[in-house]
Design an enzyme around this catalytic site. Structure first.
Site, PDB file in Angstrom:
ATOM      1  N   GLY A   1       0.832  -1.214   0.000  1.00  0.00           N
ATOM      2  CA  GLY A   1       0.000   0.000   0.000  1.00  0.00           C
ATOM      3  C   GLY A   1       0.863   1.259   0.000  1.00  0.00           C
ATOM      4  O   GLY A   1       0.474   2.291  -0.564  1.00  0.00           O
ATOM      5  N   ASP A   2       2.019   1.175   0.621  1.00  0.00           N
ATOM      6  CA  ASP A   2       2.927   2.337   0.642  1.00  0.00           C
ATOM      7  C   ASP A   2       3.497   2.587  -0.758  1.00  0.00           C
ATOM      8  O   ASP A   2       3.626   3.731  -1.195  1.00  0.00           O
ATOM      9  CB  ASP A   2       4.073   2.098   1.635  1.00  0.00           C
TER      10      ASP A   2
END
Ligand code: RIB
Length: 309
Positions: A258-259
């Site tokens: 997600g980062d």
């Protein structure tokens, strides 16, 4: 002669941790001990991961963060410098240790993470205020929730004052996040758990993903991008909706995916790409990262993502 575009200026206000990672066939039950396999340690933290993703994918990045006065903090700051990230606003807190994350990854590549925030918990609005000149000049501000909420709120407010769009990866999943914060964002990028928390409904299919995106959007943010792991990505951009399938890949470790998505998305948006195109690019970048072990060591470079788009 064709001029080369300037790299977009990206400011990340957020956490940095050291990740202690153990792979195991499965997660333990409460009270149970399981024997794991590979173990390793590497710098992590959602803020730092997003900063590195943005830097590797073409951004000129400044990180506003806090480390402890310890070996972990020193290692992290050296790494950021090697990644060409400006560290002039990475502050040392002599009273608290650097943030630490215990990460367990199972054979399906899923993870459980517990974070001891340490120095991250003392990153204050006053610390962020010192970075106002950088924020004022930025093309985009990125925030997450591993630092105190008033600090996040202040960073978003500074960005708003200077007309800089703010993007939030609302992780860890917020128990509560006020509409006044959400409504000042340009975009919010929750995963399934985070979107369920923000919308107050379960996401089980595209219909419920759309309903969740609508609920979150009604809280005041135009662009809601829900990352659903193997379920792909659901996007509400203004009045447009789209669903993008996950790419066919062998999943090794989803930590930090997600980062990577967030860093990649922000670089693309600040280069002027439409939201839907930025999502396709970010989806490709995140997919590459999950084929590799770890968070920061798995973050792809621009040439790798460009090659698979
Ligand atoms: O998103 C992954 C990150 O979450 C890890 O690097 C860990 O440090 C936690 O912050």
């Amino acid at each position: 002669m064709k001029s080369i575009p300037e790299p977009p200026k990206i400011v990340v206000v957020g956490s940095c941790n050291t990740d202690m990672i153990i792979r195991a066939d499965r997660f333990p039950e409460p009270g149970e001990t399981v024997l794991g396999g590979t173990s390793f340690m590497e710098p992590g933290g959602k803020g730092a991961n997003q900063a590195i993703a943005a830097a590797r994918l073409g951004g000129s990045v400044t990180l506003v963060s806090k480390i402890g006065y310890d070996i972990f903090g020193l290692q992290a700051i050296e790494l950021y410098r090697n990644e060409n990230i400006s560290t002039c606003h990475v502050i040392t807190d002599v009273s608290n240790p650097s943030g630490l994350a215990m990460v367990t990854v199972n054979s399906m590549g899923e993870n459980y993470i517990i974070v001891a925030p340490g120095a991250n918990s003392t990153l204050s609005p006053e610390d962020v205020a010192k970075a106002e000149p950088c924020i004022a000049e930025a093309d985009i501000l990125i925030v997450q929730l591993e630092i105190p909420i008033p600090t996040v709120e202040y960073a978003i407010e500074l960005a708003r004052r200077h007309g800089v769009p703010a993007v939030m990866k609302p992780a860890p999943a917020p128990l509560s996040l006020s509409d006044s914060i959400i409504s000042r964002l340009f975009a919010i990028l929750p995963n399934k758990v985070e979107a369920e928390q923000l919308a107050g409904i379960d996401i089980t299919d595209t219909r419920s993903a759309r309903a969740a995106a609508d609920i979150i959007s009604r809280r005041g943010v135009d662009n809601v991008i829900i990352t659903l792991g193997g379920g792909g990505v659901f996007v509400k951009a203004g009045e447009s909706y789209a669903s993008f399938p996950a790419r066919e890949i062998e999943v090794v470790d989803t930590t930090g995916a997600g980062d990577v998505f967030c860093g990649a998305f922000c670089v693309q948006v600040s280069l002027g790409r439409p939201i839907m195109e930025a999502v396709v690019y970010a989806n490709a970048a995140a997919s590459l990262s999950v084929t590799r072990l770890g968070a920061q060591q798995a973050i792809p470079y621009r040439s790798e993502v460009d090659a698979c788009i």
